[in-house]
Write an enzyme that holds these catalytic residues in place. Structure first.
Site: not given
Length: 243
Positions: A12, A54
């Site tokens: 991730h 992000h």
């Protein structure tokens, strides 16, 4: 179902929480733990450059402030994207998408690219990221899997580069998700692991779609999903789950 070229385990944002997320340092660390598949978030600068980040603002994971959509790539490249994590990563820059592509291709790594548009930038980001991915992986045997929570972004990617594989991201199984996935001609559905079970995996497989989950950090959960037939697991626990 069509053959699936991607590994079961995906790191991730590069290396989970062990390095500053969405940086080359994180990808290098994840690779050091044996990972050969990664997930990352890609958005656009004001001047249309694809880069990794992000959030819709810069404060949490860099020395910048405000929306990245309001800043040019040259300014974003000067930000420190490592010091927030720990002193050892001070000075680590925000990487351009092209740098991550070069790393993955040089090391034969797979990539799940989450198209992460800033608000109002869904179609522009989806199309631009797809075009850049097609250029960067031209001739590659294992193109990146483009995914997004935003159907508009995936639709724009589909229109721009229909040959690239797509995956619909779901935090919940909202009404109409299956029709949306069909319209987007996805190859995979990627859900919050809490939504996924054997019945849903079988339902997805019956449609010819692969089943992936995020973000699994518990061994018991991982073992259950593997036994149920899951096709991909995105994890932060790169130091505990060895692919």
């Amino acid at each position: 179902m069509k053959p699936w070229p991607y590994p079961l385990w995906l790191a991730h944002r590069g290396a989970g929480k062990l390095a500053p997320e969405n940086t080359l340092a994180a990808f290098r660390l994840g690779a050091g733990f044996g990972y050969r598949a990664f997930e990352c978030d890609v958005k656009l600068s004001r001047d249309g450059e694809a880069f990794l980040l992000h959030d819709d603002t810069l404060e949490r994971t860099s020395s910048g402030r405000g929306s990245p959509a309001e800043q040019d790539c040259a300014g974003l490249a000067r930000l420190d994207a490592g010091a927030w994590h720990s002193p050892a990563f001070t000075g680590e820059p925000l990487p351009r998408f092209a740098q991550i592509a070069a790393f993955c291709r040089a090391n034969n790594c797979a990539l799940n690219v989450e198209i992460k548009p800033c608000p109002g930038e869904e179609a522009r980001t989806g199309a631009a990221v797809a075009r850049e991915a097609a250029r960067l992986w031209a001739g590659a045997d294992m193109p990146p899997l483009l995914s997004s929570f935003q159907p508009e972004a995936l639709a724009a990617a589909q229109a721009a580069e229909p040959a690239l594989p797509r995956g619909l991201l779901l935090d919940t199984l909202w009404d109409g998700w299956e029709d949306t996935a069909t319209a987007l001609a996805v190859v995979a559905v990627i859900t919050n692991w809490r939504c996924m079970n054997r019945a849903l995996i079988e339902r997805l497989h019956a449609r010819g779609w692969r089943a992936l989950v995020y973000t699994v950090n518990d061994a018991d959960v991982a073992e259950r999903l593997i036994a149920d037939g899951i096709d991909g697991i995105i994890t932060d626990a790169v130091d505990r789950f060895r692919p």
